[in-house]
Design a protein around this motif. Structure first.
Motif, PDB file in Angstrom:
ATOM      1  N   THR A  41     -19.282  27.737   0.358  1.00 12.34           N
ATOM      2  CA  THR A  41     -20.280  28.764   0.652  1.00 12.34           C
ATOM      3  C   THR A  41     -21.654  28.193   0.348  1.00 12.34           C
ATOM      4  N   ALA A  42     -22.686  28.831   0.895  1.00 10.30           N
ATOM      5  CA  ALA A  42     -24.043  28.317   0.703  1.00 10.30           C
ATOM      6  C   ALA A  42     -25.023  29.465   0.516  1.00 10.30           C
ATOM      7  N   SER A  43     -26.086  29.166  -0.216  1.00  8.93           N
ATOM      8  CA  SER A  43     -27.189  30.121  -0.374  1.00  8.93           C
ATOM      9  C   SER A  43     -28.482  29.331  -0.470  1.00  8.93           C
ATOM     10  N   ARG A  83     -34.936  26.281   4.359  1.00  8.47           N
ATOM     11  CA  ARG A  83     -34.858  24.866   4.700  1.00  8.47           C
ATOM     12  C   ARG A  83     -33.565  24.269   4.151  1.00  8.47           C
ATOM     13  N   ALA A  84     -33.043  23.269   4.825  1.00  7.55           N
ATOM     14  CA  ALA A  84     -31.805  22.619   4.394  1.00  7.55           C
ATOM     15  C   ALA A  84     -31.943  21.997   3.012  1.00  7.55           C
ATOM     16  N   ASP A  85     -33.125  21.482   2.680  1.00  5.05           N
ATOM     17  CA  ASP A  85     -33.295  20.839   1.380  1.00  5.05           C
ATOM     18  C   ASP A  85     -33.382  21.840   0.228  1.00  5.05           C
ATOM     19  N   ASP A  86     -33.302  23.136   0.547  1.00  9.29           N
ATOM     20  CA  ASP A  86     -33.314  24.194  -0.462  1.00  9.29           C
ATOM     21  C   ASP A  86     -31.932  24.849  -0.606  1.00  9.29           C
ATOM     22  N   LEU A  87     -30.927  24.292   0.054  1.00  7.51           N
ATOM     23  CA  LEU A  87     -29.598  24.892   0.097  1.00  7.51           C
ATOM     24  C   LEU A  87     -28.806  24.604  -1.176  1.00  7.51           C
ATOM     25  N   ARG A  88     -28.092  25.586  -1.635  1.00  6.56           N
ATOM     26  CA  ARG A  88     -27.199  25.461  -2.793  1.00  6.56           C
ATOM     27  C   ARG A  88     -25.781  25.710  -2.287  1.00  6.56           C
ATOM     28  N   LEU A  89     -24.865  24.779  -2.568  1.00  2.72           N
ATOM     29  CA  LEU A  89     -23.473  24.913  -2.149  1.00  2.72           C
ATOM     30  C   LEU A  89     -22.583  25.269  -3.328  1.00  2.72           C
ATOM     31  N   GLU A  90     -21.568  26.074  -3.066  1.00  2.00           N
ATOM     32  CA  GLU A  90     -20.509  26.326  -4.036  1.00  2.00           C
ATOM     33  C   GLU A  90     -19.196  25.985  -3.354  1.00  2.00           C
TER      34      GLU A  90
END
Length: 104
Positions: A41-43, A83-90
């Motif tokens: 998942t991503a946020s 932005r993609a460079d601000d994405l957090r993945l779990e």
């Protein structure tokens, strides 16, 4: 992780900015691992969910991973105004209570 523009391809889908994320899994155990229970998942940095989309290239991890093997998959998440460079993945798995958090 890369950012790209995607077009809506199905009813209800939304085009726009999306992040293509490559995830690799390595099996360091003595037995095979079923990747079908893997959830990515991503946020965005402010906590806004980045929903997954099928509007572009994605090949999620699947199948069984033999001991010592490594496999990669790709996931696509809509960014809205982010932005993609601000994405957090779990990344989590049905076979473990551990959640791996990846931040840029």
């Amino acid at each position: 992780m890369a950012q790209r523009e995607v077009a809506a391809t199905e009813p209800g889908d939304v085009g726009g900015a999306a992040a293509v994320v490559r995830v690799s899994a390595r099996n360091g155990s003595d037995g095979p691992v079923d990747l079908s229970g893997l959830v990515v998942t991503a946020s965005l940095g402010d906590g806004t969910p980045a929903p997954p989309t099928d509007a572009g290239p994605s090949e999620p991890l699947a199948g069984r991973l033999a001991p010592g093997d490594t496999r990669s998959g790709s996931y696509l998440f809509r960014l809205g105004g982010g932005r993609a460079d601000d994405l957090r993945l779990e990344i989590s798995s049905a076979s473990s209570s551990t959640v791996v958090v990846v931040r840029p």
